[in-house]
Write a protein that holds these residues in place. Structure first.
Motif, mmCIF file in Angstrom:
data_model
loop_
_atom_site.group_PDB
_atom_site.id
_atom_site.type_symbol
_atom_site.label_atom_id
_atom_site.label_comp_id
_atom_site.label_asym_id
_atom_site.label_seq_id
_atom_site.Cartn_x
_atom_site.Cartn_y
_atom_site.Cartn_z
ATOM 1 N N HIS A 47 0.837 -1.195 0.000
ATOM 2 C CA HIS A 47 0.000 0.000 0.000
ATOM 3 C C HIS A 47 0.874 1.247 0.000
ATOM 4 N N TYR A 48 2.156 1.044 0.265
ATOM 5 C CA TYR A 48 3.147 2.105 0.166
ATOM 6 C C TYR A 48 4.498 1.463 -0.092
ATOM 7 N N ARG A 76 -6.516 -16.638 0.266
ATOM 8 C CA ARG A 76 -7.018 -17.948 -0.176
ATOM 9 C C ARG A 76 -6.144 -18.568 -1.260
ATOM 10 N N PRO A 77 -5.815 -17.860 -2.350
ATOM 11 C CA PRO A 77 -4.904 -18.507 -3.304
ATOM 12 C C PRO A 77 -3.496 -18.707 -2.720
ATOM 13 N N ALA A 78 -3.080 -17.842 -1.807
ATOM 14 C CA ALA A 78 -1.786 -18.052 -1.150
ATOM 15 C C ALA A 78 -1.770 -19.406 -0.445
ATOM 16 N N ARG A 79 -2.861 -19.726 0.224
ATOM 17 C CA ARG A 79 -2.965 -21.023 0.903
ATOM 18 C C ARG A 79 -3.113 -22.166 -0.098
ATOM 19 N N ALA A 80 -3.944 -21.956 -1.128
ATOM 20 C CA ALA A 80 -4.164 -23.008 -2.122
ATOM 21 C C ALA A 80 -2.871 -23.412 -2.826
ATOM 22 N N TYR A 81 -1.998 -22.438 -3.050
ATOM 23 C CA TYR A 81 -0.740 -22.725 -3.731
ATOM 24 C C TYR A 81 0.414 -22.919 -2.753
ATOM 25 N N GLU A 82 0.064 -23.016 -1.480
ATOM 26 C CA GLU A 82 0.991 -23.401 -0.407
ATOM 27 C C GLU A 82 2.255 -22.553 -0.346
ATOM 28 N N ILE A 83 2.062 -21.224 -0.367
ATOM 29 C CA ILE A 83 3.216 -20.344 -0.189
ATOM 30 C C ILE A 83 3.514 -20.193 1.299
ATOM 31 N N ASN A 84 4.598 -19.550 1.607
ATOM 32 C CA ASN A 84 5.035 -19.397 2.994
ATOM 33 C C ASN A 84 4.241 -18.330 3.744
ATOM 34 N N THR A 85 4.277 -17.081 3.273
ATOM 35 C CA THR A 85 3.686 -15.958 4.006
ATOM 36 C C THR A 85 3.132 -14.928 3.026
ATOM 37 N N PHE A 86 1.999 -14.326 3.395
ATOM 38 C CA PHE A 86 1.401 -13.225 2.651
ATOM 39 C C PHE A 86 1.553 -11.982 3.525
ATOM 40 N N TYR A 87 2.390 -11.045 3.079
ATOM 41 C CA TYR A 87 2.626 -9.802 3.796
ATOM 42 C C TYR A 87 1.719 -8.700 3.259
ATOM 43 N N ILE A 88 1.164 -7.913 4.162
ATOM 44 C CA ILE A 88 0.453 -6.700 3.797
ATOM 45 C C ILE A 88 1.277 -5.544 4.350
ATOM 46 N N VAL A 89 1.679 -4.624 3.466
ATOM 47 C CA VAL A 89 2.478 -3.470 3.869
ATOM 48 C C VAL A 89 1.567 -2.243 3.890
ATOM 49 N N GLN A 90 1.360 -1.707 5.092
ATOM 50 C CA GLN A 90 0.493 -0.536 5.273
ATOM 51 C C GLN A 90 1.064 0.301 6.418
ATOM 52 N N PRO A 91 1.530 1.515 6.129
ATOM 53 C CA PRO A 91 2.138 2.340 7.172
ATOM 54 C C PRO A 91 1.169 3.213 7.973
ATOM 55 N N VAL A 92 -0.068 3.344 7.550
ATOM 56 C CA VAL A 92 -1.014 4.243 8.216
ATOM 57 C C VAL A 92 -1.685 3.499 9.371
ATOM 58 N N ASP A 93 -1.527 4.030 10.579
ATOM 59 C CA ASP A 93 -2.044 3.347 11.766
ATOM 60 C C ASP A 93 -3.555 3.114 11.725
ATOM 61 N N ALA A 94 -4.325 4.068 11.229
ATOM 62 C CA ALA A 94 -5.784 3.875 11.153
ATOM 63 C C ALA A 94 -6.130 2.718 10.222
ATOM 64 N N GLN A 95 -5.421 2.604 9.110
ATOM 65 C CA GLN A 95 -5.629 1.488 8.188
ATOM 66 C C GLN A 95 -5.164 0.172 8.826
ATOM 67 N N ARG A 96 -4.026 0.218 9.498
ATOM 68 C CA ARG A 96 -3.495 -0.976 10.169
ATOM 69 C C ARG A 96 -4.472 -1.485 11.225
ATOM 70 N N TYR A 97 -5.133 -0.564 11.905
ATOM 71 C CA TYR A 97 -6.107 -0.942 12.924
ATOM 72 C C TYR A 97 -7.214 -1.797 12.293
ATOM 73 N N ILE A 98 -7.718 -1.367 11.142
ATOM 74 C CA ILE A 98 -8.782 -2.110 10.457
ATOM 75 C C ILE A 98 -8.290 -3.496 10.025
ATOM 76 N N ILE A 99 -7.110 -3.525 9.442
ATOM 77 C CA ILE A 99 -6.543 -4.800 8.993
ATOM 78 C C ILE A 99 -6.324 -5.727 10.178
ATOM 79 N N GLN A 100 -5.715 -5.200 11.244
ATOM 80 C CA GLN A 100 -5.411 -6.026 12.405
ATOM 81 C C GLN A 100 -6.673 -6.549 13.081
ATOM 82 N N LYS A 101 -7.737 -5.731 13.108
ATOM 83 C CA LYS A 101 -9.018 -6.183 13.676
ATOM 84 C C LYS A 101 -9.545 -7.390 12.899
#
Length: 190
Positions: free
Chosen positions: A12-13, A37-62
């Motif tokens: 996101h940034y 879901r496709p990350a799991r279906a194709y058995e990857i290691n980790t899906f990272y979400i990059v978001q520096p805005v705390d208000a947005q992070r709050y929504i994602i983390q919830k």
């Protein structure tokens, strides 16, 4: 996980606006589930979400916290499973550091875009490299109008664009992630 050497990141940034300016994009709630879901279906290691805005992070983390809670597990066990693959970080650099810390080496970074770049590689080339299981790969997906060219220039490879039947190829990041993971990691190859 079969593809333990593959990681993906949704940026996101930094992102680009239509006019080419560097911006921070907003999180779209569908991205969490529709990329995990496709990350799991194709058995990857980790899906990272990059978001520096705390208000947005709050929504994602919830959302993450709910699906990882006992109530979320009871409501939808498969959603619990896919969300457990997600890590929320502030910066792209933190993604690289996290992979290095956990795997002991810097990953090969692969950018994605709807436009071709000088370091563009084919799906076949990248699939063959991944299948060797000799190195870790981070596939980076942009939001907004894509990943800024300055950051793209730092990547090891750029994956060729997704072309459909015609010349229009502006897909949602959710669609692009699913198509790319399928082309690279599916056992159902043409």
């Amino acid at each position: 996980m079969k593809n333990h050497n593959v990681f993906i990141a949704l940026l996101h940034y930094p992102a680009m606006a239509k006019d080419g300016k560097i911006i921070i994009t907003s999180f779209t709630t569908m991205d969490l589930h529709d990329i995990a879901r496709p990350a799991r279906a194709y058995e990857i290691n980790t899906f990272y979400i990059v978001q520096p805005v705390d208000a947005q992070r709050y929504i994602i983390q919830k959302q993450i916290d709910y699906w990882l809670s006992e109530e979320g597990r009871k409501t939808n066990p498969t959603r619990h499973e896919v969300v457990s693959m997600v890590k929320l970080l502030y910066t792209y650099d933190e993604v690289i550091e996290d992979i290095q810390k956990n795997r002991g080496t810097k990953p090969v970074v692969v950018g994605t875009d709807a436009r071709p770049y000088p370091k563009t590689v084919s799906y076949q080339f990248l699939r063959e490299e991944i299948e060797k299981r000799e190195r870790d790969f981070l596939i980076v997906f942009g939001t907004g109008y894509g990943i800024p060219p300055d950051l793209m220039a730092t990547f090891d490879y750029i994956l060729e664009p997704i072309y459909g039947a015609g010349d229009w190829n502006h897909l949602s990041v959710r669609n692009a992630a699913a198509i790319i993971l399928d082309r690279l990691l599916s056992r159902n190859r043409c």
